[in-house]
Design a protein around this motif. Structure first.
Motif, PDB file in Angstrom:
ATOM      1  N   ALA A 143      34.261  12.333  30.663  1.00 57.50           N
ATOM      2  CA  ALA A 143      33.740  11.557  31.797  1.00 57.50           C
ATOM      3  C   ALA A 143      34.687  10.418  32.149  1.00 57.50           C
ATOM      4  CB  ALA A 143      32.356  11.015  31.446  1.00 57.50           C
ATOM      5  N   LEU A 187      36.886   9.715  35.708  1.00 57.55           N
ATOM      6  CA  LEU A 187      36.917   8.436  36.431  1.00 57.55           C
ATOM      7  C   LEU A 187      38.348   7.925  36.571  1.00 57.55           C
ATOM      8  CD1 LEU A 187      33.883   6.388  35.052  1.00 57.55           C
ATOM      9  CD2 LEU A 187      34.415   6.788  37.461  1.00 57.55           C
ATOM     10  N   PHE A 247      25.599   9.236  32.440  1.00 52.93           N
ATOM     11  CA  PHE A 247      25.599   8.466  33.689  1.00 52.93           C
ATOM     12  C   PHE A 247      24.202   7.999  34.083  1.00 52.93           C
ATOM     13  CE2 PHE A 247      29.737  10.449  34.019  1.00 52.93           C
ATOM     14  CZ  PHE A 247      30.501   9.468  34.619  1.00 52.93           C
ATOM     15  N   THR A 299      21.539   9.743  35.043  1.00 54.50           N
ATOM     16  CA  THR A 299      20.983  10.405  36.220  1.00 54.50           C
ATOM     17  C   THR A 299      20.046  11.530  35.777  1.00 54.50           C
ATOM     18  OG1 THR A 299      22.731  12.085  36.376  1.00 54.50           O
ATOM     19  CG2 THR A 299      23.140   9.959  37.441  1.00 54.50           C
ATOM     20  N   LYS A 333      27.776  14.001  43.746  1.00 55.02           N
ATOM     21  CA  LYS A 333      28.501  12.765  43.433  1.00 55.02           C
ATOM     22  C   LYS A 333      27.701  11.936  42.443  1.00 55.02           C
ATOM     23  CE  LYS A 333      29.149   9.319  46.425  1.00 55.02           C
ATOM     24  NZ  LYS A 333      29.700   8.560  47.574  1.00 55.02           N
ATOM     25  N   ILE A 334      28.372  11.514  41.330  1.00 57.41           N
ATOM     26  CA  ILE A 334      27.663  10.745  40.316  1.00 57.41           C
ATOM     27  C   ILE A 334      28.291   9.380  40.057  1.00 57.41           C
ATOM     28  CG2 ILE A 334      26.735  12.749  39.096  1.00 57.41           C
ATOM     29  CD1 ILE A 334      28.988  12.288  37.017  1.00 57.41           C
ATOM     30  N   ALA A 335      29.507   9.139  40.559  1.00 55.16           N
ATOM     31  CA  ALA A 335      30.141   7.847  40.290  1.00 55.16           C
ATOM     32  C   ALA A 335      31.225   7.561  41.315  1.00 55.16           C
ATOM     33  CB  ALA A 335      30.741   7.829  38.880  1.00 55.16           C
ATOM     34  N   VAL A 336      31.501   6.274  41.482  1.00 54.91           N
ATOM     35  CA  VAL A 336      32.598   5.809  42.336  1.00 54.91           C
ATOM     36  C   VAL A 336      33.616   5.123  41.438  1.00 54.91           C
ATOM     37  CG1 VAL A 336      33.270   4.301  44.240  1.00 54.91           C
ATOM     38  CG2 VAL A 336      31.091   5.539  44.328  1.00 54.91           C
ATOM     39  N   ALA A 337      34.862   5.518  41.566  1.00 51.56           N
ATOM     40  CA  ALA A 337      35.928   4.969  40.729  1.00 51.56           C
ATOM     41  C   ALA A 337      36.551   3.748  41.417  1.00 51.56           C
ATOM     42  CB  ALA A 337      36.995   6.030  40.480  1.00 51.56           C
ATOM     43  N   GLU A 385      36.041   9.147  44.087  1.00 51.33           N
ATOM     44  CA  GLU A 385      34.707   9.695  43.835  1.00 51.33           C
ATOM     45  C   GLU A 385      34.753  10.729  42.714  1.00 51.33           C
ATOM     46  OE1 GLU A 385      32.808   9.496  48.330  1.00 51.33           O
ATOM     47  OE2 GLU A 385      33.948  11.269  47.726  1.00 51.33           O
ATOM     48  N   ILE A 424      27.390   3.707  30.312  1.00 56.53           N
ATOM     49  CA  ILE A 424      28.201   3.833  31.518  1.00 56.53           C
ATOM     50  C   ILE A 424      29.291   2.752  31.565  1.00 56.53           C
ATOM     51  CG2 ILE A 424      26.608   2.441  32.901  1.00 56.53           C
ATOM     52  CD1 ILE A 424      28.704   5.490  34.036  1.00 56.53           C
ATOM     53  N   TYR A 473      33.485   3.388  31.828  1.00 53.49           N
ATOM     54  CA  TYR A 473      34.435   2.732  32.732  1.00 53.49           C
ATOM     55  C   TYR A 473      35.533   2.026  31.933  1.00 53.49           C
ATOM     56  CZ  TYR A 473      32.135   3.529  37.211  1.00 53.49           C
ATOM     57  OH  TYR A 473      31.639   4.122  38.346  1.00 53.49           O
TER      58      TYR A 473
END
Length: 321
Positions: free
Chosen positions: A20, A24, A48, A50, A59-63, A68, A304, A308
């Motif tokens: 994951a 990202l 995440f 969800t 879509k599960i995350a924004v970098a 995306e 999460i 990151y």
């Protein structure tokens, strides 16, 4: 740059978290990545926070930088229905076969069929192009793959199927998949810990991948703890310094020094033992002639925020780039 990044590792090494984080990291600066799961564990959704991932790209995350990350939990039965429709135009007939249990039979009993469908779906995402622009639909596809012990068989099963089916759509599909998996478009990364069993399994996995002509990417050493003692202190921890420590604690004005000395010496000796073991494992990994990258231990846990943080580390290290 490899567009299909396969992440494997011994159970307990944190391969799903690393996969994951890699998705990202590769999605920064406006890029799009697809993170795929093939084991049906819904580990990505849990990570995440969800709901369970459906059989569709979501879509599960924004970098950082606006990129995306999309995710897909590949289901072998649904993938087989897609396959039957794509190559044999058996849309309604395929659904009828599902009701009769034939689809479940094919994906659980027929040798290699499940793995062919799972890898084939991921490779299709790699090859897919935007109809309007002609650009790749995703800059990278990251696969959270099965554990190290069966990763080579999982990725190489298409070769076996291609050998059994000499002509026709199955043969062509298997050949197309292997052209992606055995090309520079693919990199297989193995996640490990600085412990004897995970490192040995990593070494065995790399040997198997090389024998099958599958492209090895790097070794991702996860959960690396910082050294709290320098080299001199580590060597000193192996001796008996009870009197010296007692005098030092007394000089510092600490009371009850006798009760403190034993636990301090035990902890220092344990740390020295761990440092020595980690040094041995690093030497073993260095002999594999594969790039090795170390990722920090997340004291706060693999949530999460931790994903990151690992993504930033992976980006700094240039993994996958």
């Amino acid at each position: 740059m490899s567009r299909l990044q396969v992440v494997s590792g011994k159970g307990g090494t944190g391969k799903t978290t690393v996969a994951a984080a890699l998705a990202l990291a590769l999605a920064t600066e406006g890029k799009r990545t697809l993170l795929v799961e093939v084991e049906g564990r819904q580990g990505i959704a849990q990570l995440f926070g969800t709901e369970a991932l459906p059989y569709e790209e979501r879509k599960i995350a924004v970098a950082p930088g606006g990129g995306e990350v999309y995710a897909l939990a590949i289901d072998a039965e649904r993938a087989l229905l897609d396959y039957l429709q794509m190559f044999y135009k058996l849309g309604s007939a395929g659904r009828a076969l599902k009701k009769l249990g034939a689809i479940d039979f094919a994906t659980t009993v027929a040798p290699g069929v499940r793995d062919v469908l799972l890898t084939g779906k991921a490779c299709e995402a790699v090859r897919r192009r935007d109809r309007r622009t002609g650009e790749p639909a995703y800059h990278h596809v990251v696969m959270d793959a099965p554990p190290t012990g069966r990763i080579t068989r999982f990725l190489n099963v298409n070769d076996e199927v291609a050998g059994l089916a000499r002509i026709g759509p199955i043969h062509n599909q298997a050949q197309a998949v292997m052209r992606v998996l055995k090309s520079p478009q693919t990199a297989v990364h193995l996640v490990t810990l600085l412990e004897e069993m995970p490192v040995q399994e990593t070494a065995d996995g790399i040997a198997e991948l090389r024998e099958a002509d599958l492209p090895v990417g790097g070794v991702l050493v996860n959960m690396v703890r910082p050294h709290v003692l320098d080299e001199d202190a580590v060597r000193a921890a192996g001796g008996d310094h009870r009197e010296e420590i007692t005098r030092a604690l007394t000089a510092a004005g600490l009371g009850g020094t006798e009760a403190l000395v034993g636990p301090l010496l035990d902890e220092a000796a344990e740390h020295a033992e761990r440092v020595a073991l980690e040094r041995e494992q690093r030497e073993t990994l260095a002999k594999l002639r594969v790039p090795s990258y170390e990722l920090p231990f997340l004291g706060e846990g693999a949530d999460i925020a931790g994903v990151y943080r690992l993504a930033r580390e992976l980006r700094k290290l240039g993994v996958g780039a």
